[in-house]
Design a protein around this motif. Sequence first.
Motif, PDB file in Angstrom:
ATOM      1  N   ILE A  42       0.869  -1.175   0.000  1.00  0.00           N
ATOM      2  CA  ILE A  42       0.000   0.000   0.000  1.00  0.00           C
ATOM      3  C   ILE A  42       0.907   1.227   0.000  1.00  0.00           C
ATOM      4  O   ILE A  42       1.765   1.370   0.867  1.00  0.00           O
ATOM      5  N   TYR A  43       0.696   2.089  -0.987  1.00  0.00           N
ATOM      6  CA  TYR A  43       1.447   3.335  -1.091  1.00  0.00           C
ATOM      7  C   TYR A  43       0.440   4.474  -1.004  1.00  0.00           C
ATOM      8  O   TYR A  43      -0.436   4.591  -1.844  1.00  0.00           O
ATOM      9  N   ALA A  44       0.579   5.281   0.023  1.00  0.00           N
ATOM     10  CA  ALA A  44      -0.368   6.358   0.278  1.00  0.00           C
ATOM     11  C   ALA A  44       0.264   7.711  -0.023  1.00  0.00           C
ATOM     12  O   ALA A  44       1.468   7.888   0.147  1.00  0.00           O
ATOM     13  N   ILE A  45      -0.550   8.654  -0.460  1.00  0.00           N
ATOM     14  CA  ILE A  45      -0.091  10.008  -0.745  1.00  0.00           C
ATOM     15  C   ILE A  45      -0.905  10.965   0.117  1.00  0.00           C
ATOM     16  O   ILE A  45      -2.131  10.929   0.117  1.00  0.00           O
ATOM     17  N   LEU A  88       3.248  17.648  -9.424  1.00  0.00           N
ATOM     18  CA  LEU A  88       3.014  16.710 -10.523  1.00  0.00           C
ATOM     19  C   LEU A  88       4.229  15.816 -10.744  1.00  0.00           C
ATOM     20  O   LEU A  88       4.111  14.609 -10.898  1.00  0.00           O
ATOM     21  N   HIS A  89       5.403  16.427 -10.743  1.00  0.00           N
ATOM     22  CA  HIS A  89       6.620  15.647 -10.966  1.00  0.00           C
ATOM     23  C   HIS A  89       6.884  14.702  -9.795  1.00  0.00           C
ATOM     24  O   HIS A  89       7.294  13.560 -10.001  1.00  0.00           O
ATOM     25  N   GLY A  90       6.643  15.173  -8.579  1.00  0.00           N
ATOM     26  CA  GLY A  90       6.823  14.312  -7.410  1.00  0.00           C
ATOM     27  C   GLY A  90       5.869  13.137  -7.426  1.00  0.00           C
ATOM     28  O   GLY A  90       6.249  12.004  -7.160  1.00  0.00           O
ATOM     29  N   PHE A  91       4.623  13.410  -7.772  1.00  0.00           N
ATOM     30  CA  PHE A  91       3.611  12.361  -7.860  1.00  0.00           C
ATOM     31  C   PHE A  91       3.970  11.349  -8.947  1.00  0.00           C
ATOM     32  O   PHE A  91       3.944  10.138  -8.729  1.00  0.00           O
ATOM     33  N   ALA A  92       4.339  11.852 -10.127  1.00  0.00           N
ATOM     34  CA  ALA A  92       4.690  10.964 -11.242  1.00  0.00           C
ATOM     35  C   ALA A  92       5.908  10.116 -10.904  1.00  0.00           C
ATOM     36  O   ALA A  92       5.947   8.919 -11.219  1.00  0.00           O
ATOM     37  N   ALA A  93       6.909  10.706 -10.262  1.00  0.00           N
ATOM     38  CA  ALA A  93       8.114   9.950  -9.892  1.00  0.00           C
ATOM     39  C   ALA A  93       7.779   8.860  -8.880  1.00  0.00           C
ATOM     40  O   ALA A  93       8.279   7.736  -8.980  1.00  0.00           O
ATOM     41  N   GLU A  97       8.244   4.969  -9.715  1.00  0.00           N
ATOM     42  CA  GLU A  97       9.157   4.159  -8.903  1.00  0.00           C
ATOM     43  C   GLU A  97       8.450   2.938  -8.327  1.00  0.00           C
ATOM     44  O   GLU A  97       8.963   1.819  -8.400  1.00  0.00           O
ATOM     45  N   LYS A  98       7.269   3.125  -7.773  1.00  0.00           N
ATOM     46  CA  LYS A  98       6.548   2.014  -7.153  1.00  0.00           C
ATOM     47  C   LYS A  98       6.068   1.009  -8.198  1.00  0.00           C
ATOM     48  O   LYS A  98       6.055  -0.192  -7.947  1.00  0.00           O
ATOM     49  N   THR A  99       5.709   1.488  -9.366  1.00  0.00           N
ATOM     50  CA  THR A  99       5.312   0.586 -10.447  1.00  0.00           C
ATOM     51  C   THR A  99       6.501  -0.260 -10.892  1.00  0.00           C
ATOM     52  O   THR A  99       6.381  -1.469 -11.086  1.00  0.00           O
ATOM     53  N   GLN A 100       7.656   0.364 -11.037  1.00  0.00           N
ATOM     54  CA  GLN A 100       8.864  -0.357 -11.448  1.00  0.00           C
ATOM     55  C   GLN A 100       9.241  -1.420 -10.411  1.00  0.00           C
ATOM     56  O   GLN A 100       9.560  -2.547 -10.752  1.00  0.00           O
ATOM     57  N   ILE A 101       9.180  -1.057  -9.134  1.00  0.00           N
ATOM     58  CA  ILE A 101       9.490  -2.007  -8.074  1.00  0.00           C
ATOM     59  C   ILE A 101       8.531  -3.194  -8.112  1.00  0.00           C
ATOM     60  O   ILE A 101       8.938  -4.344  -8.016  1.00  0.00           O
ATOM     61  N   ALA A 102       7.248  -2.905  -8.299  1.00  0.00           N
ATOM     62  CA  ALA A 102       6.237  -3.975  -8.351  1.00  0.00           C
ATOM     63  C   ALA A 102       6.481  -4.904  -9.539  1.00  0.00           C
ATOM     64  O   ALA A 102       6.311  -6.121  -9.436  1.00  0.00           O
ATOM     65  N   LEU A 103       6.903  -4.347 -10.663  1.00  0.00           N
ATOM     66  CA  LEU A 103       7.156  -5.156 -11.849  1.00  0.00           C
ATOM     67  C   LEU A 103       8.386  -6.038 -11.687  1.00  0.00           C
ATOM     68  O   LEU A 103       8.466  -7.125 -12.262  1.00  0.00           O
TER      69      LEU A 103
END
Length: 106
Positions: A42-45, A88-93, A97-103
């Motif tokens: 779970i990644y929360a913002i 926006l850039h912080g959110f996208a990064a 990052e979390k998508t890459q780790i999950a993959l």
Amino acid sequence: MLPSQLAEQREIFNLGVPLFKADSKAMSSYFYEADWPFASPIYAILGEYDERMGKEQLKEWQQETTKDFECLTMTCGARDMLRETTNLHGFAAFVSEKTQIALEKP
């Protein structure tokens, strides 16, 4: 009307808006019922100036997973999250990052 920075960052906008809409829809119809923890991270913002949710409240989500939990705090309120290029850039990064780790995980 979109802020000019957001209109210029159409790719990030297209990534973020559906997530925020889905999150808003889920929040409006969600009823908590204790069950078993998720077997996914779970990644929360959190918006730093969010008036309805604090970091301590958000950390309670950690008990809802047997995997990683991480909270990203952005320097804004929840309503301002997509208004500033920095956010926006912080959110996208963070999402990237979390998508890459999950993959990469089996």
